[in-house]
Scaffold this active site. Structure first.
Site, PDB file in Angstrom:
ATOM      1  N   HIS A  12       0.876  -1.160   0.024  1.00 53.28           N
ATOM      2  CA  HIS A  12      -0.180   0.060   0.039  1.00 53.28           C
ATOM      3  C   HIS A  12       0.794   1.304  -0.168  1.00 53.28           C
ATOM      4  O   HIS A  12       1.614   1.526   0.849  1.00 53.28           O
ATOM      5  CB  HIS A  12      -0.820  -0.105   1.250  1.00 53.28           C
ATOM      6  CG  HIS A  12      -1.918  -1.308   1.248  1.00 53.28           C
ATOM      7  ND1 HIS A  12      -2.255  -1.816   2.315  1.00 53.28           N
ATOM      8  CD2 HIS A  12      -2.506  -1.824   0.184  1.00 53.28           C
ATOM      9  CE1 HIS A  12      -3.092  -2.827   2.040  1.00 53.28           C
ATOM     10  NE2 HIS A  12      -3.402  -2.747   0.695  1.00 53.28           N
ATOM     11  N   GLU A  30       1.380   3.665   2.917  1.00 51.85           N
ATOM     12  CA  GLU A  30       1.875   3.215   4.359  1.00 51.85           C
ATOM     13  C   GLU A  30       3.386   3.132   4.274  1.00 51.85           C
ATOM     14  O   GLU A  30       4.009   2.108   3.951  1.00 51.85           O
ATOM     15  CB  GLU A  30       1.262   1.778   4.494  1.00 51.85           C
ATOM     16  CG  GLU A  30      -0.145   1.881   4.514  1.00 51.85           C
ATOM     17  CD  GLU A  30      -1.003   0.587   4.689  1.00 51.85           C
ATOM     18  OE1 GLU A  30      -0.384  -0.448   4.802  1.00 51.85           O
ATOM     19  OE2 GLU A  30      -2.064   0.623   4.667  1.00 51.85           O
ATOM     20  N   HIS A  61       3.170  -3.218   6.538  1.00 46.88           N
ATOM     21  CA  HIS A  61       1.967  -2.491   6.372  1.00 46.88           C
ATOM     22  C   HIS A  61       2.053  -1.343   7.433  1.00 46.88           C
ATOM     23  O   HIS A  61       2.957  -1.269   8.192  1.00 46.88           O
ATOM     24  CB  HIS A  61       0.532  -3.269   6.291  1.00 46.88           C
ATOM     25  CG  HIS A  61       0.445  -3.971   5.444  1.00 46.88           C
ATOM     26  ND1 HIS A  61      -0.732  -3.946   4.428  1.00 46.88           N
ATOM     27  CD2 HIS A  61       1.218  -4.955   4.692  1.00 46.88           C
ATOM     28  CE1 HIS A  61      -0.743  -4.834   3.324  1.00 46.88           C
ATOM     29  NE2 HIS A  61       0.631  -5.361   3.367  1.00 46.88           N
ATOM     30  N   GLU A  74       1.677  -4.782  11.109  1.00 47.60           N
ATOM     31  CA  GLU A  74       1.152  -3.363  10.842  1.00 47.60           C
ATOM     32  C   GLU A  74       2.130  -2.563  11.813  1.00 47.60           C
ATOM     33  O   GLU A  74       2.161  -2.818  13.268  1.00 47.60           O
ATOM     34  CB  GLU A  74      -0.290  -3.283  11.477  1.00 47.60           C
ATOM     35  CG  GLU A  74      -1.248  -4.116  10.575  1.00 47.60           C
ATOM     36  CD  GLU A  74      -1.693  -3.204   9.324  1.00 47.60           C
ATOM     37  OE1 GLU A  74      -1.227  -2.089   9.255  1.00 47.60           O
ATOM     38  OE2 GLU A  74      -2.262  -4.123   8.366  1.00 47.60           O
TER      39      GLU A  74
END
Length: 753
Positions: free
Chosen positions: A345, A348, A483, A575
């Site tokens: 992404h 990110e 991410h 994350e």
């Protein structure tokens, strides 16, 4: 520098409530001095809009070196270098200092520093007035998506205590994040105070300044710079008008340069240490800067590094990989292959910068003789892909860290979420299981790509195609997909069975995946902090900061699931931070938060068993031999040279190896708690020649592994369609007379993961 601080200290010392007007006229000279004398790295922030990257804000022209392209370890040195003018920041245009964010978005500003005149309910309290904060699916809970005033009038306000004298320069505003409601503030005033009792409104000449807030929709951030920078400790946002069909709701970030407080001699004791002792390039790197950094690492450590490309993005930007190994460029027998993938992404960005930091760190520590790094480099072949979605990143980078919003740059140029773009092999496997017969056993690994996915008209991004080919070329053992936007580590399966929105969907290797996720989460300085604030609306600490992907939310076509079902590689998603695109001054802290996690996770590639499967007579390694572990319904296969790696937790295992045309072989292998593998080699004996003669006499053929054959056929078709698409795209670029000058179209908002 010391003289400037003394001037500012005197200003703050004499400042009283009744002196605010005089101060604001006096501060102009100080800010001009501050802007021209202080080291730019302390105050510079973004390029286009004064709030994102730590770069020199000067006009730079880079000549287009036509005909001068030369190769350097996989990088085209002059690729894409055209006449480029970097725009002047808005702060420069106003002759004021370019101050960084206070940290509302990054959570550096704590909940206790917020106050408001009123709030609609606790879930819409002042502590929720953070730029880009996300609400839950249901409105009305404790974790809603903004501060909303309890009344609709012009007397409402939100204030932030900076805890020290601060030179305030601007405000960024955003509306409420909600699936069900549209609310935002259209205009507002700014007030400042030195004692939190008496407030002075920011003036524009002789009139009270009125600033523009959100327009037409709630997600886009809007920056307003103060007419003149002002020193105070408290700042208020005072809404004046708001969306006619909504109410007073906002999310915000404040721009300000912290100053020394002459009245608090103990200030240094209460300040939290930040930054990093590692001398790395802590800033946001666009495509050109990323290539230059990788090139510099390769020049510094040519013996252990190699740069190569795996393909191109839709706009023709190359997907560069840094390989780190004691013998770069080749697979060594018995040495496991590891990869980090960042930037799937594009907005990110923490993973992108961490991977660039990691390659610098490994290079320098290897040269210093750090035993841990030397051992890692000499026993592991490491591959680092810092930007899987360079098109999306460039779009977000142009806006900057505070103005990119939550979704701009997330998707590919074609508006595709790449983490939903890999073949959905989960449902192929589950459907086959339901149709199992005794004579046909469903494969639990190496599942072929579906035929529709290999066609030229399949909606598959060039970036996804490139990564799939990369996975086929190198026998990866372990990987992590980096991410941002949360603080949690997720592990397969990401896709739920029967399309349930949320459901724990474990793999056969669930216990080892939980170990992998725990290793990263438990060594991450923020995740491991029990007192940390939750990022948005979900408290992952109750799960020890790890969660099965399907138990969070279903993601069909994820890279994690594809990696596990189509290759031998185990992969998790990390994350990394609450803030997808933190300001450059947050990057040293992000590195320190994740440095140990990045290293210790790589070391897990050496857990379990490994060995070589050979022909007993010729001693030649056997490729594609199947390695079965009893009670674990997920097999792996040997690599081209016959070597294999099976990640396992400590314990005793019954391992059986089988290859086409050979008798199976079984042995027991013991795995210890140490982070080094147990060697389990296998020598296989061919089946009797008499049996082969009987088969051939009947006009038959030796049994073939149909699954492996189909898998290879589908890959050839995918590569053929990819080549045809790339050729047409390149011809189109040449016809337009430009390599990749097309400006990216706006990317639509979307949800994370």
């Amino acid at each position: 520098m010391d003289k400037i601080l003394c001037v500012l200290c005197v200003i703050v010392t004499v400042m009283k409530t009744e002196d605010v007007d005089e101060l604001n006229s006096t501060i102009t000279a100080a800010t001009i001095t501050l802007n021209t004398t202080v080291d730019t790295t302390a105050f510079k922030t973004t390029a286009v809009t004064a709030v994102s990257r730590t770069t020199a804000n000067t006009t730079v022209s880079e000549k287009n070196n036509v005909g001068k392209k030369k190769k350097f370890q996989g990088i085209d040195q002059y690729e894409d270098e055209k006449d480029v003018t970097k725009p002047t920041t808005a702060a420069e245009a106003k002759k004021g200092p370019d101050c960084p964010p206070l940290g509302l978005k990054s959570l550096r500003v704590e909940d206790s520093q917020f106050q408001a005149s009123s709030f609609l309910r606790m879930g819409l309290g002042p502590h929720r007035a953070r730029l880009n904060i996300q609400s839950g699916v249901e409105d009305g809970d404790m974790y809603d998506g903004a501060w909303c005033a309890g009344y609709e009038d012009q007397e409402q306000w939100l204030q932030v205590d900076a805890l020290r004298p601060t030179l305030f320069t601007g405000v960024i505003l955003q509306g409420r994040n909600s699936i069900w409601s549209w609310d935002w503030v259209e205009t507002y005033k700014v007030q400042l105070s030195n004692d939190s009792y008496t407030w002075k409104t920011c003036m524009n000449g002789t009139l009270e300044a009125v600033f523009d807030g959100s327009k037409n929709e709630p997600e886009t951030p809007y920056l307003a710079l103060l007419p003149e920078p002002m020193v105070a400790r408290w700042i208020r946002i005072n809404p004046q008008t708001w969306y006619f069909n909504g109410t007073i709701c906002l999310r915000a970030e404040i721009l300000g340069c912290p100053l020394a407080d002459p009245t608090n001699i103990w200030q240094h004791l209460s300040e939290k240490p930040s930054g990093s002792k590692d001398n790395l390039d802590f800033r946001h790197h666009n495509y050109k800067e990323m290539r230059k950094l990788m090139k510099s690492v390769n020049e510094e450590c040519p013996r252990i590094t190699r740069i190569y490309t795996i393909g191109k993005s839709y706009n023709g930007l190359k997907l560069y990989v840094m390989e780190i190994s004691d013998h770069p460029g080749k697979h060594e027998l018995g040495e496991p292959e590891f990869r980090y993938v960042a930037g799937m992404h594009g907005n990110e960005v923490v993973g992108r910068e961490l991977v660039l930091n990691l390659m610098q760190y490994i290079c320098r520590e290897f040269r210093r003789g750090n035993p841990r790094i030397v051992r890692l480099v000499t026993t592991t072949r490491i591959h680092l892909l810092p930007s899987m979605n360079p098109d999306g990143y460039e779009t977000a980078y142009e806006k900057g860290s505070e103005l990119a919003g939550w979704a701009l740059g997330r998707y590919s140029y074609e508006w595709v979420d790449m983490n939903h773009n890999f073949p959905d092999l989960n449902n192929i496997m589950w459907d086959a299981m339901e149709n199992d017969t005794e004579t046909v056993k469903t494969a639990n690994h190496y599942i072929p790509i579906p035929e529709y996915y290999t066609k030229e008209d399949a909606f598959v991004t060039p970036e996804t195609r490139a990564v799939i080919s990369w996975m086929q070329d190198i026998p990866f053992v372990l990987s992590a997909n980096l991410h941002g936007g949360e603080l949690v580590v997720t592990y397969p399966f990401d896709c739920t069975r029967d399309w349930a929105p949320q459901e724990n969907t474990p793999t056969a290797d669930d216990s080892f995946f939980r170990w992998l996720a725990s290793v990263y989460a438990s060594t991450n300085l923020v995740m491991a902090n029990p007192d940390r604030r939750i990022c948005h609306s979900e408290d992952f600490q109750q799960h020890n900061n790890i969660i099965n992907g399907g138990a969070w939310h279903t993601v069909p076509g994820s890279m994690n699931d594809f990696s596990y079902l189509h290759t031998n590689c185990f992969e998790v998603t990390v994350e990394l931070s609450c803030d997808k695109f933190p300001h450059a001054n947050e990057l040293p802290t992000e590195w320190e938060n994740n440095k140990e996690s990045l290293l210790v996770y790589m070391e897990q590639v050496h857990r379990g068993i490994k060995g070589v499967v050979r022909d007993k007579v010729t001693k030649k390694g056997l490729a594609d031999a199947i390695i079965k572990v009893e009670d674990l319904d997920h097999d792996i296969r040997s690599a081209l040279d016959g070597d294999y790696w099976r990640l396992l937790n400590p314990g005793e295992y019954k391992v059986t190896v089988w290859a086409e045309g050979y008798f199976p072989s079984m042995r027991r292998c013991s795995v210890g708690a140490e982070a080094h593998p147990t060697i389990c080699d296998f020598s296989l004996v061919k089946t009797p020649k008499q049996r082969m003669r009987e088969i051939l006499a009947k006009g038959g053929r030796l049994p073939q592994d149909l699954q492996l054959k189909l898998r290879a056929l589908r890959l050839r078709r995918l590569r053929a369609s990819t080549k045809a698409i790339n050729q047409r795209r390149e011809q189109g670029r040449r016809a337009r007379g430009t390599r990749s000058a097309r400006a990216p179209r706006p990317l639509t908002p979307g949800l994370t993961e």
